[in-house]
Scaffold this active site. Structure first.
Site, mmCIF file in Angstrom:
data_model
loop_
_atom_site.group_PDB
_atom_site.id
_atom_site.type_symbol
_atom_site.label_atom_id
_atom_site.label_comp_id
_atom_site.label_asym_id
_atom_site.label_seq_id
_atom_site.Cartn_x
_atom_site.Cartn_y
_atom_site.Cartn_z
ATOM 1 N N TYR A 151 5.735 57.142 4.932
ATOM 2 C CA TYR A 151 6.641 56.646 5.620
ATOM 3 C C TYR A 151 8.006 56.990 5.325
ATOM 4 O O TYR A 151 9.057 56.748 5.839
ATOM 5 C CB TYR A 151 6.776 55.592 4.120
ATOM 6 C CG TYR A 151 8.534 54.146 3.933
ATOM 7 C CD1 TYR A 151 7.347 53.345 4.322
ATOM 8 C CD2 TYR A 151 9.436 54.784 3.015
ATOM 9 C CE1 TYR A 151 8.959 52.219 4.396
ATOM 10 C CE2 TYR A 151 9.939 53.959 2.695
ATOM 11 C CZ TYR A 151 9.714 52.763 3.457
ATOM 12 O OH TYR A 151 10.988 51.523 3.931
ATOM 13 N N SER A 201 16.144 53.424 5.378
ATOM 14 C CA SER A 201 15.590 53.468 3.971
ATOM 15 C C SER A 201 16.633 54.632 3.585
ATOM 16 O O SER A 201 16.987 55.912 4.488
ATOM 17 C CB SER A 201 14.169 53.893 4.171
ATOM 18 O OG SER A 201 13.400 53.885 2.243
#
Length: 256
Positions: free
Chosen positions: A159, A146
């Site tokens: 995350y 990400s």
């Protein structure tokens, strides 16, 4: 030459989280280039729907109900793939999840679930594929990181840290297994229109406007934007690319 460099005919690819969003975009790209696909995800109905679409590209598709949090499920996925196709050439570690919480509100159970899903499962699958990559004379690992692998975020610490871990795992596997002709690379998606980000746009005031303002492309990404990078990283064109992290973000990380 150009056709061969991006031809995946005869290759077999496992795509975790391949039944929707970015994972399905990656699977579409691989299927369009000729690879057989193993669609692996927890939702069996979504697996079936995605598999039907992918078969439309003329390739063989296997569905597998995977719980990536469970090592035995990860190993069974690889065993089922080899039983069906005789080998595995490409592993796409895309399954992921998040809780939107301030750091002080995160529970340890939530933290552990995010890491089991986003990092540990990817490691177990990579380990399980390794002997089959050796038998095939090489392999390709594509990890979905990400943009937060390299930047922070105030509302999803589990995350953020797990995706940082995915980036470092990508590099470690590249260093360890390059001698075995195994390339390990990561993609770093930016703000992409998926089920996960639909919730973020709803819950985080002003997010949509901030994303558009910072993204030079002037739009959110779509799963279709991942088809090309999947083919590149899975095929011969990327044979000397190893340990890389490639943003697919419309320029988001490039804007200071």
């Amino acid at each position: 030459m150009a056709t061969t460099m991006f031809d995946l005919s005869g290759r077999v690819a496992i795509v975790t989280g391949g039944n929707g969003g970015i994972g399905l975009g990656l699977a579409r790209g691989l299927a369009k280039a000729g690879a057989s696909i193993v669609v692996a995800g927890r939702n069996a109905a979504k697996n079936t729907q995605a598999a039907a679409e992918l078969r439309g590209f003329g390739v063989e598709v296997l569905e597998f109900a995977l719980d990536v949090r469970k090592p035995e499920s990860c190993r069974a996925l690889v065993e089922a793939t080899v039983a069906q196709f005789g080998k595995v050439d490409i592993l796409v570690n895309n399954a992921g999840m998040s809780y939107r919480r301030a750091p002080q509100d995160y529970t340890l159970d939530e933290w552990n679930e995010v890491f089991e899903t986003n990092v540990t499962g990817a490691f177990v699958l990579s380990q399980a594929c390794y002997p089959h990559f050796l038998a095939a004379g090489g392999g390709k690992i594509i990890n979905t990181g990400s943009i937060v692998s390299v930047m922070g975020s105030p509302f999803s610490i589990g995350y953020v840290v797990s995706k940082g871990g995915i980036l470092q795992m990508t590099k470690a596997l590249a260093c360890a297994w390059a001698k075995d002709n195994i390339q390990s690379n990561a993609i770093l998606p930016g703000w992409i229109e998926t089920d996960m980000t639909t919730g973020a746009r709803r819950d985080i005031p002003g997010l949509n406007d901030r994303v558009l303002a910072r993204t030079p492309a002037g739009r959110w990404g779509s799963p279709q934007d991942f088809e090309g990078i999947a083919v590149f990283l899975a095929g011969p064109a990327s044979n000397f690319l190893n340990g890389a992290a490639i943003p697919v973000d419309g320029g988001y990380l490039s804007l200071a």
